[in-house]
Design a protein around this motif. Sequence first.
Motif, PDB file in Angstrom:
ATOM      1  N   GLY A  17       0.803  -1.222   0.000  1.00 15.47           N
ATOM      2  CA  GLY A  17       0.000   0.000   0.000  1.00 15.47           C
ATOM      3  C   GLY A  17       0.835   1.270   0.000  1.00 15.47           C
ATOM      4  O   GLY A  17       0.314   2.367  -0.191  1.00 15.47           O
ATOM      5  N   LYS A  77       4.456   0.938  -4.020  1.00 13.18           N
ATOM      6  CA  LYS A  77       5.648   0.442  -4.712  1.00 13.18           C
ATOM      7  C   LYS A  77       5.437   0.252  -6.207  1.00 13.18           C
ATOM      8  O   LYS A  77       6.241   0.692  -7.012  1.00 13.18           O
ATOM      9  CB  LYS A  77       6.120  -0.884  -4.097  1.00 13.18           C
ATOM     10  N   THR A  89       3.172   1.533  -8.178  1.00 10.43           N
ATOM     11  CA  THR A  89       2.934   2.823  -8.836  1.00 10.43           C
ATOM     12  C   THR A  89       4.258   3.590  -8.955  1.00 10.43           C
ATOM     13  O   THR A  89       4.553   4.218  -9.976  1.00 10.43           O
ATOM     14  CB  THR A  89       1.918   3.651  -8.013  1.00 10.43           C
ATOM     15  N   ARG A  93       0.117  -4.828 -12.537  1.00  9.88           N
ATOM     16  CA  ARG A  93       0.373  -3.759 -11.577  1.00  9.88           C
ATOM     17  C   ARG A  93       1.217  -2.654 -12.186  1.00  9.88           C
ATOM     18  O   ARG A  93       1.348  -1.586 -11.612  1.00  9.88           O
ATOM     19  CB  ARG A  93       1.066  -4.324 -10.340  1.00  9.88           C
ATOM     20  N   LYS A  95       3.119   9.670  -2.067  1.00 11.37           N
ATOM     21  CA  LYS A  95       1.762  10.249  -1.984  1.00 11.37           C
ATOM     22  C   LYS A  95       1.798  11.688  -1.484  1.00 11.37           C
ATOM     23  O   LYS A  95       0.912  12.123  -0.736  1.00 11.37           O
ATOM     24  CB  LYS A  95       0.833   9.371  -1.120  1.00 11.37           C
ATOM     25  N   ASP A 106       0.827  14.483  -2.429  1.00 10.57           N
ATOM     26  CA  ASP A 106      -0.067  15.164  -3.377  1.00 10.57           C
ATOM     27  C   ASP A 106      -1.378  15.511  -2.683  1.00 10.57           C
ATOM     28  O   ASP A 106      -1.666  15.011  -1.589  1.00 10.57           O
ATOM     29  CB  ASP A 106      -0.308  14.297  -4.628  1.00 10.57           C
ATOM     30  N   ALA A 112       3.983   9.262  -6.714  1.00 11.66           N
ATOM     31  CA  ALA A 112       4.119   8.268  -7.785  1.00 11.66           C
ATOM     32  C   ALA A 112       2.945   8.405  -8.750  1.00 11.66           C
ATOM     33  O   ALA A 112       3.091   8.228  -9.960  1.00 11.66           O
ATOM     34  CB  ALA A 112       4.165   6.869  -7.180  1.00 11.66           C
TER      35      ALA A 112
HETATM   36  P1  GDP Z   1       2.089  -1.367  -3.287  1.00  8.73           P
HETATM   37  O1  GDP Z   1       1.236  -2.323  -2.548  1.00  8.73           O
HETATM   38  O2  GDP Z   1       3.168  -0.814  -2.380  1.00  8.73           O
HETATM   39  O3  GDP Z   1       2.653  -1.902  -4.563  1.00  8.73           O
HETATM   40  O4  GDP Z   1       1.168  -0.112  -3.643  1.00  8.73           O
HETATM   41  P2  GDP Z   1       0.399   0.287  -4.988  1.00  8.73           P
HETATM   42  O5  GDP Z   1       1.342   0.852  -5.974  1.00  8.73           O
HETATM   43  O6  GDP Z   1      -0.444  -0.841  -5.401  1.00  8.73           O
HETATM   44  O7  GDP Z   1      -0.486   1.492  -4.458  1.00  8.73           O
HETATM   45  C1  GDP Z   1      -1.415   1.347  -3.414  1.00  8.73           C
HETATM   46  C2  GDP Z   1      -2.504   2.394  -3.601  1.00  8.73           C
HETATM   47  O8  GDP Z   1      -1.960   3.691  -3.406  1.00  8.73           O
HETATM   48  C3  GDP Z   1      -3.136   2.374  -4.983  1.00  8.73           C
HETATM   49  O9  GDP Z   1      -4.496   2.594  -4.845  1.00  8.73           O
HETATM   50  C4  GDP Z   1      -2.454   3.528  -5.694  1.00  8.73           C
HETATM   51  O10 GDP Z   1      -3.274   4.097  -6.678  1.00  8.73           O
HETATM   52  C5  GDP Z   1      -2.227   4.495  -4.548  1.00  8.73           C
HETATM   53  N1  GDP Z   1      -1.061   5.375  -4.793  1.00  8.73           N
HETATM   54  C6  GDP Z   1       0.175   4.979  -5.168  1.00  8.73           C
HETATM   55  N2  GDP Z   1       0.981   6.039  -5.298  1.00  8.73           N
HETATM   56  C7  GDP Z   1       0.256   7.132  -4.992  1.00  8.73           C
HETATM   57  C8  GDP Z   1       0.530   8.548  -4.945  1.00  8.73           C
HETATM   58  O11 GDP Z   1       1.624   9.021  -5.224  1.00  8.73           O
HETATM   59  N3  GDP Z   1      -0.498   9.349  -4.549  1.00  8.73           N
HETATM   60  C9  GDP Z   1      -1.713   8.882  -4.220  1.00  8.73           C
HETATM   61  N4  GDP Z   1      -2.642   9.758  -3.858  1.00  8.73           N
HETATM   62  N5  GDP Z   1      -2.027   7.574  -4.288  1.00  8.73           N
HETATM   63  C10 GDP Z   1      -1.063   6.708  -4.659  1.00  8.73           C
END
Ligand code: GDP
Length: 332
Positions: free
Chosen positions: A68, A71, A73, A111, A205, A207, A244
């Motif tokens: 979450g 990563k 993204t 992903r 995040k 933003d 991201a």
């Molecule tokens: P992972 O489990 O670490 O691979 O995380 P993900 O890349 O799947 O992202 C988890 C959630 O966070 C998703 O719903 C993404 O859209 C959201 N997310 C990822 N990066 C960002 C960001 O920079 N800003 C925001 N607001 N949401 C993000």
Amino acid sequence: MKKRRKARYSSENYIQGILQGDRVLLSQSITLIESRLENDQILAGEILEAILPHTGNSLRVGITGVPGAGKSTFIEALGKWIIDENKKLAVLAVDPSSSRTKGSIMGDKTRMPELSQDLRAYIRPSPTQSSLGGVARRTREAMLLCEAAGYEVIFVETVGVGQSETLVRGMVDFFLLLMLAGAGDELQGIKKGIMEMADAVVINKADGDNLHRAQVARAEYESALHLFPSSESGWQTPVLTCSAQEKSGMAEIWEVILRYRREMEKTGFFQKKRQEQQINWMFDAIRQNLELDFFKHPKVQAALPEWEEQVRGGKVPPLSAANSLLNMYKQS
Ligand code: GDP
């Protein structure tokens, strides 16, 4: 029923294919590395040996963070930045099958939709193995194959919740920790030890409504990092923010990674770290092989259940049982 085996080429075919950057043969070679079949392992060994002189030329970057944190993204965003700089990028994952959740497989192509469609990037999901040590070995070897195939930057992704980051740290040049603002360290499951391993901490995040919190978190992490003892390399771990999702902050992050390489190459630390990783790799291989050999030994296999029973019943101390079994192994 006899299991149908997939057709295999000669090792020469795979080797030539990899060196020419053929993605299909690269993928097939990684599959050979992951295979448990003896013939496949022999073939994989030949391929690895032959490509070895063509390895070592990439920049190896480990990326960790709790599920979450963003990563995939982030890898998509930074990866896009890197391939737009005309560098070929490979993305590998270290993820023991036990930590797969909700059907999401790390490195799963869905992903990273943009990267997975770009020929300048190569994405390989985590090998399906239960032991972390096994996954680590295969990832290291896959990394070498990608280097021989001309990938100049390699990302190794891992979930920052267990031991896997220590393993990844041991196979990369630069280790990046992706964090979130607002969720306390406790909540993120990030231990101090992981912070200490990081060559950069990036708060994702940053933003929308979260921007201010991310900036506050950045200052907090910076002061926390200042309390850590200075590292052997002399590198000061920077804390950065990014989004991201909006693909912002990528230039700064990439520049930090490149600056690390420049500075560490100058001091010789970069080379020294790789040498130490090679040595550790050798010891890992010895340990793994010895363990496999021990448990495969017929006498050990025959005697093990009885000793287990004795230990379970409290009749024999665990150490005596271990010594007896080891002696059986050593004496034949
Ligand atoms: P992972 O489990 O670490 O691979 O995380 P993900 O890349 O799947 O992202 C988890 C959630 O966070 C998703 O719903 C993404 O859209 C959201 N997310 C990822 N990066 C960002 C960001 O920079 N800003 C925001 N607001 N949401 C993000």
